[in-house]
Design a protein around this motif. Structure first.
Motif, PDB file in Angstrom:
ATOM      1  N   LYS A  38      12.692   3.612 -69.279  1.00  0.00           N
ATOM      2  CA  LYS A  38      11.440   3.730 -70.030  1.00  0.00           C
ATOM      3  C   LYS A  38      10.375   4.409 -69.175  1.00  0.00           C
ATOM      4  O   LYS A  38       9.646   5.278 -69.653  1.00  0.00           O
ATOM      5  N   VAL A  39      10.301   4.026 -67.912  1.00  0.00           N
ATOM      6  CA  VAL A  39       9.327   4.642 -67.011  1.00  0.00           C
ATOM      7  C   VAL A  39       9.720   6.090 -66.730  1.00  0.00           C
ATOM      8  O   VAL A  39       8.871   6.986 -66.716  1.00  0.00           O
ATOM      9  N   ARG A  40      11.011   6.346 -66.521  1.00  0.00           N
ATOM     10  CA  ARG A  40      11.459   7.708 -66.246  1.00  0.00           C
ATOM     11  C   ARG A  40      11.180   8.636 -67.418  1.00  0.00           C
ATOM     12  O   ARG A  40      10.706   9.752 -67.236  1.00  0.00           O
ATOM     13  N   VAL A  41      11.477   8.183 -68.621  1.00  0.00           N
ATOM     14  CA  VAL A  41      11.242   9.019 -69.804  1.00  0.00           C
ATOM     15  C   VAL A  41       9.749   9.293 -69.962  1.00  0.00           C
ATOM     16  O   VAL A  41       9.340  10.415 -70.269  1.00  0.00           O
ATOM     17  N   MET A  42       8.917   8.276 -69.720  1.00  0.00           N
ATOM     18  CA  MET A  42       7.473   8.472 -69.830  1.00  0.00           C
ATOM     19  C   MET A  42       6.985   9.493 -68.787  1.00  0.00           C
ATOM     20  O   MET A  42       6.183  10.370 -69.099  1.00  0.00           O
ATOM     21  N   MET A  43       7.515   9.395 -67.567  1.00  0.00           N
ATOM     22  CA  MET A  43       7.118  10.339 -66.523  1.00  0.00           C
ATOM     23  C   MET A  43       7.590  11.760 -66.870  1.00  0.00           C
ATOM     24  O   MET A  43       6.847  12.723 -66.670  1.00  0.00           O
ATOM     25  N   PHE A  44       8.805  11.893 -67.392  1.00  0.00           N
ATOM     26  CA  PHE A  44       9.298  13.206 -67.805  1.00  0.00           C
ATOM     27  C   PHE A  44       8.414  13.794 -68.900  1.00  0.00           C
ATOM     28  O   PHE A  44       8.098  14.986 -68.882  1.00  0.00           O
ATOM     29  N   VAL A  87      11.897  21.093 -72.220  1.00  0.00           N
ATOM     30  CA  VAL A  87      13.084  20.339 -71.793  1.00  0.00           C
ATOM     31  C   VAL A  87      12.685  18.948 -71.318  1.00  0.00           C
ATOM     32  O   VAL A  87      13.328  17.944 -71.668  1.00  0.00           O
ATOM     33  N   LEU A  88      11.639  18.840 -70.538  1.00  0.00           N
ATOM     34  CA  LEU A  88      11.194  17.535 -70.050  1.00  0.00           C
ATOM     35  C   LEU A  88      10.647  16.655 -71.177  1.00  0.00           C
ATOM     36  O   LEU A  88      10.805  15.435 -71.137  1.00  0.00           O
ATOM     37  N   MET A  89      10.012  17.264 -72.142  1.00  0.00           N
ATOM     38  CA  MET A  89       9.477  16.484 -73.262  1.00  0.00           C
ATOM     39  C   MET A  89      10.583  15.908 -74.141  1.00  0.00           C
ATOM     40  O   MET A  89      10.411  14.870 -74.767  1.00  0.00           O
TER      41      MET A  89
END
Length: 177
Positions: A38-44, A87-89
């Motif tokens: 969840k944190v990784r996806v938010m940061m990405f 891509v990151l979004m």
């Protein structure tokens, strides 16, 4: 001489702790390997949004539009930032994570991994008797080999899961404090 009846009295309802213990011994307990996605996806997504905005911001800088060669470089960098931002979004949590199953009936730990078709495949199977020890912390369980080396560490999502796992492993595996 009087004859006494030695049949045990019938219990109409089990107390709460016994009922929870009985359920945890009957149903397999499944734990998923998971990173803090969840944190990784938010940061990405935040980084992706920043890159998309910066791709547009390259064109808002004043005085940079005078040289045609720099405009070509700026156009290339802008497109690269835009594509990388998109891509990151769109990054999402991976679905093919392994799963650990604590089976109280067979008294074993199984690690399952889903293949491309979605069917589970056993990649590790260990009986509770073959495990050296277990350490239950607030948010994880660590299982050790007989020689003391760490076999596997799994995240725990709640205190109830930790209690069910403690009930399953008690008596078969040495539980460390």
């Amino acid at each position: 001489m009087a004859v006494t009846d030695h049949t045990p009295p019938q219990i109409s309802a089990m107390p709460g702790a016994r009922a929870l213990g009985a359920i945890s011994r009957q149903e397999p307990l499944r734990l998923r390997f998971q990173a803090n996605w969840k944190v990784r996806v938010m940061m990405f997504r935040l980084l992706g949004a920043a890159m998309i905005l910066s791709s547009a911001g390259l064109w808002l800088v004043q005085g940079a539009g005078a040289d045609p060669e720099l405009n070509l470089i700026r156009f290339g960098v802008s497109i690269a930032f835009l594509l990388a931002g998109v891509v990151l979004m769109t990054a999402h949590e991976p679905a093919a994570r392994p799963e650990a199953c604590f089976d109280p009936v067979r008294r074993e730990l199984r690690v399952l991994k889903h293949d491309a078709q979605g069917s589970p495949r056993t990649v590790l199977r260990r009986s509770y008797d073959s495990l050296g020890a277990a350490r239950l912390t607030g948010n994880a369980v660590q299982l050790f080999e007989d020689d003391g080396s760490l076999l596997i560490e799994l995240p725990l999502d709640s205190a109830a899961t930790r209690g069910q796992l403690r009930d399953q492993l008690s008596g078969a595996v040495k539980i460390l404090t």
